[in-house]
Design a protein around this motif. Structure first.
Motif, PDB file in Angstrom:
ATOM      1  N   ASP A 372       3.413  -2.604  -2.687  1.00 31.43           N
ATOM      2  CA  ASP A 372       4.483  -2.802  -3.677  1.00 31.43           C
ATOM      3  C   ASP A 372       4.562  -1.568  -4.559  1.00 31.43           C
ATOM      4  O   ASP A 372       3.849  -1.440  -5.540  1.00 31.43           O
ATOM      5  N   TYR A 373       5.447  -0.633  -4.182  1.00 30.57           N
ATOM      6  CA  TYR A 373       5.547   0.638  -4.894  1.00 30.57           C
ATOM      7  C   TYR A 373       6.307   0.497  -6.209  1.00 30.57           C
ATOM      8  O   TYR A 373       7.220  -0.316  -6.326  1.00 30.57           O
ATOM      9  N   VAL A 374       5.939   1.327  -7.189  1.00 29.90           N
ATOM     10  CA  VAL A 374       6.675   1.376  -8.445  1.00 29.90           C
ATOM     11  C   VAL A 374       7.989   2.121  -8.245  1.00 29.90           C
ATOM     12  O   VAL A 374       9.026   1.735  -8.774  1.00 29.90           O
ATOM     13  N   TRP A 375       7.952   3.202  -7.442  1.00 33.13           N
ATOM     14  CA  TRP A 375       9.149   3.995  -7.187  1.00 33.13           C
ATOM     15  C   TRP A 375       9.619   3.790  -5.756  1.00 33.13           C
ATOM     16  O   TRP A 375       8.809   3.694  -4.830  1.00 33.13           O
ATOM     17  N   VAL A 395       5.167  -6.121 -10.982  1.00 30.45           N
ATOM     18  CA  VAL A 395       5.019  -5.686 -12.369  1.00 30.45           C
ATOM     19  C   VAL A 395       6.336  -5.876 -13.118  1.00 30.45           C
ATOM     20  O   VAL A 395       6.365  -6.370 -14.251  1.00 30.45           O
ATOM     21  N   PHE A 396       7.435  -5.503 -12.467  1.00 28.92           N
ATOM     22  CA  PHE A 396       8.737  -5.655 -13.111  1.00 28.92           C
ATOM     23  C   PHE A 396       9.090  -7.129 -13.275  1.00 28.92           C
ATOM     24  O   PHE A 396       9.684  -7.533 -14.272  1.00 28.92           O
ATOM     25  N   LEU A 476      -1.810  -5.304  -4.113  1.00 32.75           N
ATOM     26  CA  LEU A 476      -0.875  -4.713  -3.163  1.00 32.75           C
ATOM     27  C   LEU A 476       0.198  -3.922  -3.903  1.00 32.75           C
ATOM     28  O   LEU A 476       1.042  -3.280  -3.282  1.00 32.75           O
ATOM     29  N   SER A 477       0.174  -3.990  -5.241  1.00 36.94           N
ATOM     30  CA  SER A 477       1.187  -3.339  -6.067  1.00 36.94           C
ATOM     31  C   SER A 477       0.602  -2.119  -6.769  1.00 36.94           C
ATOM     32  O   SER A 477      -0.576  -2.095  -7.140  1.00 36.94           O
ATOM     33  N   GLU A 478       1.460  -1.118  -6.930  1.00 36.87           N
ATOM     34  CA  GLU A 478       1.089  -0.001  -7.799  1.00 36.87           C
ATOM     35  C   GLU A 478       1.209  -0.463  -9.254  1.00 36.87           C
ATOM     36  O   GLU A 478       2.064  -1.311  -9.569  1.00 36.87           O
ATOM     37  N   ASN A 482      -3.847   1.634  -6.326  1.00 38.32           N
ATOM     38  CA  ASN A 482      -4.494   2.957  -6.372  1.00 38.32           C
ATOM     39  C   ASN A 482      -5.926   2.887  -6.879  1.00 38.32           C
ATOM     40  O   ASN A 482      -6.630   3.903  -6.898  1.00 38.32           O
ATOM     41  N   PHE A 483      -6.370   1.682  -7.284  1.00 34.19           N
ATOM     42  CA  PHE A 483      -7.722   1.508  -7.832  1.00 34.19           C
ATOM     43  C   PHE A 483      -8.392   0.306  -7.164  1.00 34.19           C
ATOM     44  O   PHE A 483      -8.693  -0.700  -7.799  1.00 34.19           O
ATOM     45  N   PRO A 484      -8.628   0.403  -5.846  1.00 31.43           N
ATOM     46  CA  PRO A 484      -9.175  -0.746  -5.105  1.00 31.43           C
ATOM     47  C   PRO A 484     -10.539  -1.193  -5.598  1.00 31.43           C
ATOM     48  O   PRO A 484     -10.920  -2.349  -5.429  1.00 31.43           O
ATOM     49  N   GLU A 485     -11.286  -0.269  -6.226  1.00 33.19           N
ATOM     50  CA  GLU A 485     -12.622  -0.615  -6.704  1.00 33.19           C
ATOM     51  C   GLU A 485     -12.581  -1.653  -7.826  1.00 33.19           C
ATOM     52  O   GLU A 485     -13.572  -2.352  -8.080  1.00 33.19           O
TER      53      GLU A 485
END
Length: 496
Positions: A372-375, A395-396, A476-478, A482-485
């Motif tokens: 789920d990309y932000v852009w 997020v939106f 699954l979303s930005e 980007n921070f799977p940990e």
């Protein structure tokens, strides 16, 4: 043995408390005009004061009029006529509008009506009610009736009614300038009436209704630009809906896709209600007997920047008031879930075309379809691309669920300006010189973790029980993907 005891409401307390029902000035005027239209009036006038020494609002019409007994009943809170049922074209519902709407704005309501050549008049005066502490209405003598403001306007009609508001105590207390405030209300009231009653005003036959404000005849707004050659009028759909007693009624759904703004003339913009409202008023337009009740809302359905030209006209009969939740002020309606589901097909059909108009060939394939990309990178004509914030992202969605729905179009406008003002060239130069700070700091990680906690808390408050599943979907979303940990850490925190 139980016994019945009469327990009448205290007149002055109830009447004063009902003044706070939430009528706006223009919606109160519209409620009076509902009565005029229900009485088959074709000529309705609204008069604002032109002299600061005489502050009033008068609404008079050439409708059916009322006898003395009919008018006396109409002045009653919850008139007997509503008990006997309503005609199919009746715009009223509870038998309260005339009194509640009027006294929400003033302390003295005078109603004079002409029928069979006889004029009768009654007055609700809150000063009298508070003094007597009972339901005392003033019955005017024939001599007193002659002195009522604008009563002479009934002379040119075979029948009709005058509604007069005086003693604007609320305005006096809030602004100290009754005349100036009423003068300011005149324009917004005219605009409001032009929208609410636009289908009556725009008729091309003998059923057309003429409404004038201080002798200026209103022209109906056309929110669908039906006569514009680039308006896409979709297939009309009829849905059978049962009322609370199981009787079936027809609800008519008509989707429209409006033209691009660049295709609008100055007259088109004015006709549609103003270019400032062109995008913010997308969504459902709910009509009850052709009178607009609610407009520019999706009722919490998905709203997208790319669907800003879609408007859905929904016509409901007054026989479905109880299941639609039409309020006393006729300013709100709620679509029941079963009906909302049945409207989905019609709405989706309209939305698909609107999205196509905006994106041409649509989005290109993403690198990771599950992510789920932000852009979003949007394909346009001739091999060109642009970048848009993904308004379908989770997020939106969170943002949209936590703010007033009326604010969503304005949020969209802000985001659009961010998108249209991306400094592409400077980003390219800085990237080529490797001077963009892309380091992930501990503060950034902590910030993302805090945002994830906010979304988890929101999901739990909304009834989510599968926390692990919710966290998996969130990551699954930005920016969270980007921070799977952080995913395992959050699961541990919430399962510990």
């Amino acid at each position: 043995m139980n016994k019945l005891r009469e327990n009448k409401p205290t007149a002055d307390v109830l009447m004063v408390s009902m003044r706070a029902m939430g009528y706006s000035f223009e919606s109160a005027v519209a409620d009076i005009i509902d009565n005029s239209i229900s009485a088959h009036a074709k000529d309705i006038s609204v008069r604002f004061p032109i002299d600061p020494s005489e502050c009033y609002i008068a609404i008079y019409d050439n409708g059916d009029g009322m006898t003395a007994e009919e008018l006396f009943d109409a002045m009653k809170y919850g008139s007997e006529s509503k008990r006997e049922g309503r005609t199919d074209d009746d715009l009223g519902r509870f038998g309260l509008g005339l009194k509640a709407a009027s006294l929400s704005q003033c302390r003295r309501l005078t109603v004079a009506s002409k029928k069979n050549g006889v004029v009768s008049a009654f007055i609700w005066d809150l000063d009298v009610v508070e003094q007597k502490r009972d339901w005392y209405v003033i019955e005017c003598s024939q001599e007193q009736t002659k002195n009522i403001r604008f009563i002479d306007c009934l002379e040119k009609y075979n029948s009709g009614t005058v509604v007069l508001w005086e003693n604007f105590d609320i305005i006096e207390k809030s602004t100290g300038n009754v005349f100036g405030t009423l003068s300011n209300y005149m324009t917004q009231t005219s605009d409001y009436l032009s929208l609410i009653f636009h289908r009556f005003l725009n008729r091309n036959d003998k059923s057309a209704v003429k409404i004038s404000v201080n002798n200026f005849q209103l022209r109906g707004i056309d929110p669908f630009l039906e006569n514009h050659n680039k308006t896409n009028i979709r297939r009309e759909i009829k849905i059978t809906i049962p009322d609370s007693e199981g009787n079936e009624h027809i609800v008519t759904v008509q989707p429209f896709i409006l033209p691009f703004q660049k295709d609008l003339s100055a007259e088109d913009k004015k006709r549609s209600g103003g270019i400032e409202n062109y995008r913010s008023r997308q969504g459902f337009y709910i009509y009850r007997n052709e009178r607009l009740i609610v407009w520019g809302t999706w009722f919490n359905r998905h709203r997208d920047e790319l669907t800003k030209y879609a408007r859905i006209r929904v016509d409901i009969p007054n026989s479905l008031d109880d299941i639609w939740g039409i309020d006393i002020k006729k300013q709100s309606a709620t679509i029941p879930l079963p009906i909302r589901k049945r409207l989905t097909k019609a709405v989706d059909e309209a939305m698909d075309i609107s999205v196509h108009k905006q994106t041409y060939r649509g989005r290109i394939a993403k690198v990771d379809e599950e992510r789920d990309y932000v852009w979003d990178r949007i394909s346009q004509r001739e091999g060109l691309f642009t970048y848009r914030i993904n308004r379908d992202s989770k997020v939106f969605d969170l943002i949209k669920e936590t703010i007033n729905e009326e604010a969503v179009p304005y949020l969209d406008m802000i985001l659009e300006e961010i998108e249209n003002n991306l400094p592409y060239q400077q980003i390219y130069i800085d990237k080529s010189h490797n001077i963009i700070d892309e380091e992930t700091t501990d503060e950034r990680i902590a910030d993302v973790e805090a945002k994830a906690e906010v979304m988890i808390k929101f999901a739990v408050s909304a009834g989510a029980t599968d926390i692990n599943g919710m966290i998996d979907r969130l990551f699954l979303s930005e920016p969270f993907s980007n921070f799977p940990e952080l995913k395992d850490k959050l699961k541990e925190n919430h399962n510990g």
